[in-house]
Design a protein around this motif. Sequence first.
Motif, mmCIF file in Angstrom:
data_model
loop_
_atom_site.group_PDB
_atom_site.id
_atom_site.type_symbol
_atom_site.label_atom_id
_atom_site.label_comp_id
_atom_site.label_asym_id
_atom_site.label_seq_id
_atom_site.Cartn_x
_atom_site.Cartn_y
_atom_site.Cartn_z
ATOM 1 N N ALA A 10 -27.528 -9.930 -33.479
ATOM 2 C CA ALA A 10 -26.392 -9.375 -33.803
ATOM 3 C C ALA A 10 -26.508 -7.935 -34.256
ATOM 4 C CB ALA A 10 -25.340 -10.156 -34.864
ATOM 5 N N THR A 11 -27.683 -7.719 -34.976
ATOM 6 C CA THR A 11 -27.999 -6.586 -35.656
ATOM 7 C C THR A 11 -28.902 -5.662 -34.551
ATOM 8 O OG1 THR A 11 -29.750 -7.192 -36.779
ATOM 9 C CG2 THR A 11 -27.594 -7.160 -37.886
ATOM 10 N N ALA A 12 -29.364 -5.984 -33.436
ATOM 11 C CA ALA A 12 -30.248 -5.369 -32.609
ATOM 12 C C ALA A 12 -29.409 -4.414 -31.844
ATOM 13 C CB ALA A 12 -30.895 -6.438 -31.464
ATOM 14 N N ASP A 13 -28.061 -4.627 -31.728
ATOM 15 C CA ASP A 13 -27.165 -3.179 -31.316
ATOM 16 C C ASP A 13 -25.880 -3.390 -32.040
ATOM 17 O OD1 ASP A 13 -25.157 -1.920 -29.912
ATOM 18 O OD2 ASP A 13 -26.081 -2.478 -27.884
ATOM 19 N N TRP A 14 -25.541 -2.429 -32.966
ATOM 20 C CA TRP A 14 -24.596 -2.413 -34.044
ATOM 21 C C TRP A 14 -23.490 -2.476 -33.270
ATOM 22 C CZ3 TRP A 14 -20.651 1.082 -33.252
ATOM 23 C CH2 TRP A 14 -21.045 2.211 -32.390
ATOM 24 N N ARG A 15 -23.174 -2.305 -31.800
ATOM 25 C CA ARG A 15 -21.882 -2.486 -31.081
ATOM 26 C C ARG A 15 -21.326 -3.748 -31.030
ATOM 27 N NH1 ARG A 15 -23.487 0.950 -25.872
ATOM 28 N NH2 ARG A 15 -25.051 -0.628 -26.299
ATOM 29 N N ARG A 16 -22.431 -4.419 -30.825
ATOM 30 C CA ARG A 16 -22.171 -6.073 -30.481
ATOM 31 C C ARG A 16 -21.918 -6.714 -32.064
ATOM 32 N NH1 ARG A 16 -26.752 -8.276 -27.651
ATOM 33 N NH2 ARG A 16 -28.098 -7.307 -29.051
ATOM 34 N N MET A 28 -17.164 -2.767 -18.469
ATOM 35 C CA MET A 28 -17.708 -3.370 -19.415
ATOM 36 C C MET A 28 -18.540 -2.540 -20.400
ATOM 37 S SD MET A 28 -16.764 -7.140 -18.954
ATOM 38 C CE MET A 28 -18.009 -7.708 -20.347
ATOM 39 N N THR A 29 -19.365 -1.724 -19.700
ATOM 40 C CA THR A 29 -20.428 -0.913 -20.750
ATOM 41 C C THR A 29 -19.491 0.133 -21.503
ATOM 42 O OG1 THR A 29 -21.958 -1.215 -18.929
ATOM 43 C CG2 THR A 29 -22.227 0.440 -20.478
ATOM 44 N N ALA A 30 -18.600 0.727 -20.845
ATOM 45 C CA ALA A 30 -17.809 1.680 -21.455
ATOM 46 C C ALA A 30 -17.088 1.045 -22.635
ATOM 47 C CB ALA A 30 -16.953 2.342 -20.532
ATOM 48 N N ALA A 31 -16.549 0.035 -22.430
ATOM 49 C CA ALA A 31 -15.872 -0.901 -23.454
ATOM 50 C C ALA A 31 -16.692 -1.234 -24.456
ATOM 51 C CB ALA A 31 -15.199 -2.169 -22.561
ATOM 52 N N TYR A 32 -17.986 -1.772 -24.150
ATOM 53 C CA TYR A 32 -18.741 -1.949 -25.379
ATOM 54 C C TYR A 32 -19.013 -0.906 -26.233
ATOM 55 C CZ TYR A 32 -22.967 -4.412 -26.716
ATOM 56 O OH TYR A 32 -23.992 -5.248 -27.565
ATOM 57 N N THR A 33 -19.103 0.135 -25.792
ATOM 58 C CA THR A 33 -19.124 1.483 -26.718
ATOM 59 C C THR A 33 -18.149 1.802 -27.453
ATOM 60 O OG1 THR A 33 -21.200 2.272 -25.404
ATOM 61 C CG2 THR A 33 -20.168 3.853 -26.816
ATOM 62 N N LEU A 34 -17.003 1.914 -26.556
ATOM 63 C CA LEU A 34 -15.538 2.522 -27.101
ATOM 64 C C LEU A 34 -14.885 1.328 -27.984
ATOM 65 C CD1 LEU A 34 -13.995 4.259 -24.004
ATOM 66 C CD2 LEU A 34 -15.081 5.226 -26.116
ATOM 67 N N TYR A 35 -15.014 0.080 -27.489
ATOM 68 C CA TYR A 35 -14.334 -1.012 -28.503
ATOM 69 C C TYR A 35 -15.192 -1.087 -29.883
ATOM 70 C CZ TYR A 35 -11.295 -2.768 -24.992
ATOM 71 O OH TYR A 35 -10.204 -2.838 -23.920
ATOM 72 N N ALA A 36 -16.288 -0.828 -29.924
ATOM 73 C CA ALA A 36 -17.253 -0.731 -31.188
ATOM 74 C C ALA A 36 -16.976 0.451 -31.949
ATOM 75 C CB ALA A 36 -18.657 -0.767 -30.844
ATOM 76 N N LYS A 37 -16.746 1.763 -31.458
ATOM 77 C CA LYS A 37 -16.532 2.967 -31.973
ATOM 78 C C LYS A 37 -15.745 3.802 -30.946
ATOM 79 C CE LYS A 37 -17.991 5.863 -35.576
ATOM 80 N NZ LYS A 37 -18.924 6.260 -36.634
ATOM 81 N N GLN A 81 -11.336 -9.656 -24.527
ATOM 82 C CA GLN A 81 -11.793 -10.896 -24.647
ATOM 83 C C GLN A 81 -13.159 -11.256 -23.802
ATOM 84 O OE1 GLN A 81 -8.103 -12.418 -23.255
ATOM 85 N NE2 GLN A 81 -7.468 -13.149 -25.250
ATOM 86 N N ALA A 82 -13.130 -10.582 -22.780
ATOM 87 C CA ALA A 82 -14.337 -10.919 -21.857
ATOM 88 C C ALA A 82 -15.828 -10.391 -22.510
ATOM 89 C CB ALA A 82 -14.189 -10.108 -20.334
ATOM 90 N N LEU A 83 -15.575 -9.262 -23.266
ATOM 91 C CA LEU A 83 -16.618 -8.607 -23.753
ATOM 92 C C LEU A 83 -16.899 -9.441 -25.038
ATOM 93 C CD1 LEU A 83 -18.653 -6.149 -23.898
ATOM 94 C CD2 LEU A 83 -16.842 -4.901 -25.115
ATOM 95 N N HIS A 84 -16.101 -10.003 -25.967
ATOM 96 C CA HIS A 84 -16.487 -11.013 -27.108
ATOM 97 C C HIS A 84 -16.850 -12.224 -26.406
ATOM 98 C CE1 HIS A 84 -15.063 -13.966 -29.988
ATOM 99 N NE2 HIS A 84 -15.716 -12.789 -30.811
ATOM 100 N N GLN A 85 -16.745 -12.771 -25.393
ATOM 101 C CA GLN A 85 -17.055 -14.036 -24.878
ATOM 102 C C GLN A 85 -18.608 -14.031 -24.382
ATOM 103 O OE1 GLN A 85 -15.490 -16.813 -25.165
ATOM 104 N NE2 GLN A 85 -17.244 -17.857 -24.335
ATOM 105 N N ARG A 86 -18.723 -12.802 -23.805
ATOM 106 C CA ARG A 86 -20.078 -12.501 -23.539
ATOM 107 C C ARG A 86 -20.995 -12.542 -24.800
ATOM 108 N NH1 ARG A 86 -21.934 -7.301 -20.153
ATOM 109 N NH2 ARG A 86 -21.155 -8.314 -18.231
ATOM 110 N N CYS A 87 -20.556 -11.718 -25.679
ATOM 111 C CA CYS A 87 -21.565 -11.487 -26.978
ATOM 112 C C CYS A 87 -21.608 -12.984 -27.599
ATOM 113 C CB CYS A 87 -20.899 -10.650 -27.983
ATOM 114 S SG CYS A 87 -20.432 -8.710 -27.452
ATOM 115 N N VAL A 88 -20.715 -13.806 -27.646
ATOM 116 C CA VAL A 88 -20.545 -15.191 -28.354
ATOM 117 C C VAL A 88 -21.646 -15.930 -27.442
ATOM 118 C CG1 VAL A 88 -19.329 -17.188 -28.543
ATOM 119 C CG2 VAL A 88 -18.522 -14.792 -29.357
ATOM 120 N N GLU A 89 -21.292 -16.052 -26.088
ATOM 121 C CA GLU A 89 -22.327 -16.712 -25.343
ATOM 122 C C GLU A 89 -23.783 -16.629 -25.311
ATOM 123 O OE1 GLU A 89 -20.787 -16.424 -21.308
ATOM 124 O OE2 GLU A 89 -18.967 -17.965 -22.050
ATOM 125 N N GLU A 90 -24.155 -15.042 -25.416
ATOM 126 C CA GLU A 90 -25.408 -14.656 -25.607
ATOM 127 C C GLU A 90 -25.939 -15.077 -26.946
ATOM 128 O OE1 GLU A 90 -25.004 -10.424 -24.674
ATOM 129 O OE2 GLU A 90 -25.153 -10.630 -22.693
#
Length: 187
Positions: free
Chosen positions: A84-90, A1-10, A44-53
């Motif tokens: 949202a802006t605390a981490d540009w990837r999110r 998930m950590t790798a996806a967080y970075t790569l899916y963002a850029k 989907q899992a990553l997006h859902q985590r961001c939304v829930e948080e």
Amino acid sequence: MTAAYTLYAKPGFAATTIERLCSEARISNRAFYECFGGREELLQALHQRCVEESLSVVAKALQEAPDTLEGRVRAGIRAYIEFATADWRRARIMHVEVRRSGDVLSMSRQRAIESFARVIQEAAADFPQDPHVNRRLLTLGIIGALQELLIEWLLAETQPAIDDLVATAVHIFMRSLGAPRSGTVPG
């Protein structure tokens, strides 16, 4: 998930292959598939985590907010924008990649929008409703405006200040509801 967080963002979801994800995460393809059915399921899992948080952060801010419409609006919007802006990837995953992913996140995006719409409607429940305006559509418009402000923050050559985003979003929200400006009495 950590790798996806970075790569899916850029470089972004479309440019991220499973092989690249696995290489970045230092796992085998087999290990990946033991956890996820594909890169779409991971998104989907990553997006859902961001939304829930973000929903959790906003709910906490609303509980602690002054008991006025403007107090709740300002606290909720500030909490969301700062989260949202605390981490540009999110911010990028929630507001840019969610749109670029096509049908992959359409249902997840709709669930997120419905969740935020409920939060907004509850926060504004005690405010008189204009009978000529569909409150649900108005809420969706407010959500869209906030999303566009965050996309501007992500993509602009010169990022707007967080305080400017908050002030603009609060203004849009309050004026959309027909709320008087601070210190004025409804007419």
